[in-house]
Design an enzyme around this catalytic site. Structure first.
Site, mmCIF file in Angstrom:
data_model
loop_
_atom_site.group_PDB
_atom_site.id
_atom_site.type_symbol
_atom_site.label_atom_id
_atom_site.label_comp_id
_atom_site.label_asym_id
_atom_site.label_seq_id
_atom_site.Cartn_x
_atom_site.Cartn_y
_atom_site.Cartn_z
ATOM 1 N N SER A 93 0.816 -1.195 0.000
ATOM 2 C CA SER A 93 0.000 0.000 0.000
ATOM 3 C C SER A 93 0.856 1.253 0.000
ATOM 4 C CB SER A 93 -0.951 -0.077 1.206
ATOM 5 O OG SER A 93 -1.934 0.903 1.147
ATOM 6 N N HIS A 117 -2.029 -1.446 -4.654
ATOM 7 C CA HIS A 117 -3.465 -1.554 -4.927
ATOM 8 C C HIS A 117 -4.017 -0.158 -5.117
ATOM 9 C CE1 HIS A 117 -4.683 -0.181 -0.892
ATOM 10 N NE2 HIS A 117 -3.645 -0.865 -0.456
#
Length: 190
Positions: A93, A117
């Site tokens: 992330s 993501h």
């Protein structure tokens, strides 16, 4: 025989690396941990004014706090201090897309894993707010800011990034992270 004081050892283990210009980012980035990291980075800078080595293993965290740590690293770098970010273990992330990109040189140990993501609509900053147009607009602005930062540093086209992370996680080995431009070198020699 007297038992060593574990609290003393923890303090020594935490602060000794700072005296060598080493900062370790380990765990989720939130308001508390980001404040400690910013302080640690500035303390390490006092002991090593020419080079900081920042080791990162983190699942990510709150975007605004991660950006704050990124900005501190970039500000120090803009003053002529070399800042190396080193991926160890697992980076996901915002740790991967924002923090890792803060370094002047970005290294990875060979067995490190990376995950990217798309920005989640359920980020901690907005989880208790309704899905108003303002919230959606702010999430879109933050996502575009993160994409711009990531793509400018890695050389990845924003369309490629969006396609690769649309509604799914993109897991990468250290070598794949090198191919994506997330790191500059995969090595043990840092």
């Amino acid at each position: 025989m007297e038992q060593p004081d574990f609290a003393e050892y923890q303090d020594y283990a935490r602060f000794y690396p700072l005296t060598k210009g080493v900062v370790i980012i380990n765990g989720v980035l939130n308001e508390g941990s980001a404040a400690v990291l910013q302080r640690d980075i500035l303390m390490a800078l006092e002991h090593s004014p020419d080079l900081l080595r920042i080791y990162i293993t983190s699942p990510g965290g709150v975007v605004s706090e991660t950006m704050a740590v990124h900005d501190i690293i970039r500000a120090i770098s803009s003053r002529g201090v070399k800042c190396y970010t080193i991926g160890i273990g697992f980076l996901a992330s915002a740790a991967c897309s924002i923090l890792m990109q803060a370094g002047d040189r970005r290294y990875s140990y060979p067995n490190t894993r990376y995950m990217l993501h798309e920005l989640s609509r359920s980020s901690p900053e907005h989880e208790k707010q309704s899905e108003s147009m303002d919230v959606v607009a702010e999430l879109k602005r933050i996502a575009e800011q993160m994409e711009t930062l990531f793509c400018a540093r890695t050389g990845v086209d924003v369309k490629r990034l969006r396609k690769a992370t649309a509604r799914k996680d993109l897991h990468l080995s250290a070598q794949e992270a090198l191919e994506w431009g997330i790191v500059d070198e995969v090595t043990y020699n840092i």
